[in-house]
Design a protein around this motif. Sequence first.
Motif, short mmCIF file in Angstrom:
data_model
loop_
_atom_site.label_atom_id
_atom_site.label_comp_id
_atom_site.label_asym_id
_atom_site.label_seq_id
_atom_site.Cartn_x
_atom_site.Cartn_y
_atom_site.Cartn_z
N UNK A 12 0.83 -1.20 0.00
CA UNK A 12 0.00 0.00 0.00
C UNK A 12 0.87 1.26 0.00
N UNK A 13 1.90 1.25 0.84
CA UNK A 13 2.83 2.39 0.86
C UNK A 13 3.57 2.49 -0.48
N UNK A 14 3.88 1.35 -1.06
CA UNK A 14 4.59 1.35 -2.34
C UNK A 14 3.78 2.07 -3.41
N UNK A 15 2.47 1.83 -3.42
CA UNK A 15 1.61 2.49 -4.39
C UNK A 15 1.13 3.86 -3.93
N UNK A 16 1.35 4.17 -2.66
CA UNK A 16 0.90 5.46 -2.13
C UNK A 16 -0.60 5.54 -1.94
N UNK A 17 -1.21 4.45 -1.46
CA UNK A 17 -2.65 4.39 -1.26
C UNK A 17 -2.95 3.91 0.15
N UNK A 18 -4.22 4.02 0.56
CA UNK A 18 -4.63 3.57 1.89
C UNK A 18 -5.05 2.10 1.83
N UNK A 25 -8.73 3.13 -7.51
CA UNK A 25 -7.62 3.86 -6.88
C UNK A 25 -6.31 3.07 -7.02
N UNK A 26 -6.40 1.76 -6.90
CA UNK A 26 -5.20 0.92 -7.03
C UNK A 26 -4.63 1.02 -8.44
N UNK A 33 2.78 5.61 -10.94
CA UNK A 33 4.13 5.29 -10.47
C UNK A 33 4.89 4.42 -11.47
N UNK A 34 4.18 3.50 -12.11
CA UNK A 34 4.85 2.58 -13.04
C UNK A 34 5.35 3.30 -14.28
N UNK A 35 4.67 4.35 -14.71
CA UNK A 35 5.11 5.10 -15.89
C UNK A 35 6.50 5.70 -15.67
N UNK A 54 8.20 -4.53 -8.70
CA UNK A 54 7.54 -4.48 -7.40
C UNK A 54 6.15 -3.88 -7.53
N UNK A 55 6.04 -2.81 -8.29
CA UNK A 55 4.74 -2.18 -8.50
C UNK A 55 3.79 -3.12 -9.23
N UNK A 56 4.31 -3.85 -10.21
CA UNK A 56 3.48 -4.80 -10.95
C UNK A 56 2.96 -5.90 -10.03
#
Length: 300
Positions: A12-18, A25-26, A33-35, A54-56
């Motif tokens: 969640x922190x990696x993607x910057x979401x709650x 939102x995900x 971030x992936x771009x 990691x994001x994937x």
Amino acid sequence: MASKKFTDINLYDLLGISLEADQNEIRKAYRKKALDCHPDKNPDNPKAVERFHELSKALEILSDESARAAYDKVLKAKKAAELRSRQLDGKRQKLKQELEERERAALHKLAKSQPYSTVAKSDEEILQEQIERLRREGSRLLEEEQRAMQEQFLRNHAEKQRVLQQPAKFDSAQHRIKMKWKAEPGQDYTQEQLLKYLKKYGDVVALVVNSKKRGRAMVELATREACDMVLAYEKGDPAKPLHFEWVKPPADEKQQCKGSTVGSTASSTDYEDLVMRKMRQAEERKKLIEQMMKDEEADN
């Protein structure tokens, strides 16, 4: 990410979401971030490539209901354990760690001795099973996102190419034209006479006649087209012909011969059409630029 445990990374922190983020939102956070760290954009940066994977994996896990539930359970248990650990002093922490290690060893031994028993699986084992399932099945959502991202890269590249191919904006102050003629007594040009020859091509931003050195002047024309026309066609009075050349030619002009900007293939009809069009434009802007005279004096 294969070298890391998923419990060591807060997805969640990696993607910057709650933790309560929904699927939209995900996906939105993943794209953003992936771009930035896509392998096509960072071919020589291994850290960026690692972060992209990691994001994937975060998208893959959090977009699957069963895998996300297993991950959330592990994450919450880890946070609760960290909170309890911070509340203990050093000695109690050591005792707690030793106890946990003995418990894990005992469970591992029991599982080996009773491979077909109904020993309960740990949360981490359940999560690992979910991750293995995703690996086997493949993530259609992840494939769709990565395909959309690739298409976005292609669109961005095409747009950059389009911008690069557009002609650079002409800065008249950087590309003035020097004028020379043979000044005989009683045969000199006045500023008004020079303006008469020049303004038919377009707006004259400034014109300075050198009062110290006869037969010299400098002009600043508003557009590149006007400059090209003057250099190619204007000769002034045949009895005292005018000669023009760039003070500082544009970048593309440096690869060509002086005075050949328009080219020898321009027809007289093209010339007449352009002249007539320019003659209908507003009168020249009357500005004198002192720097033009300094440039002329320095050049001579």
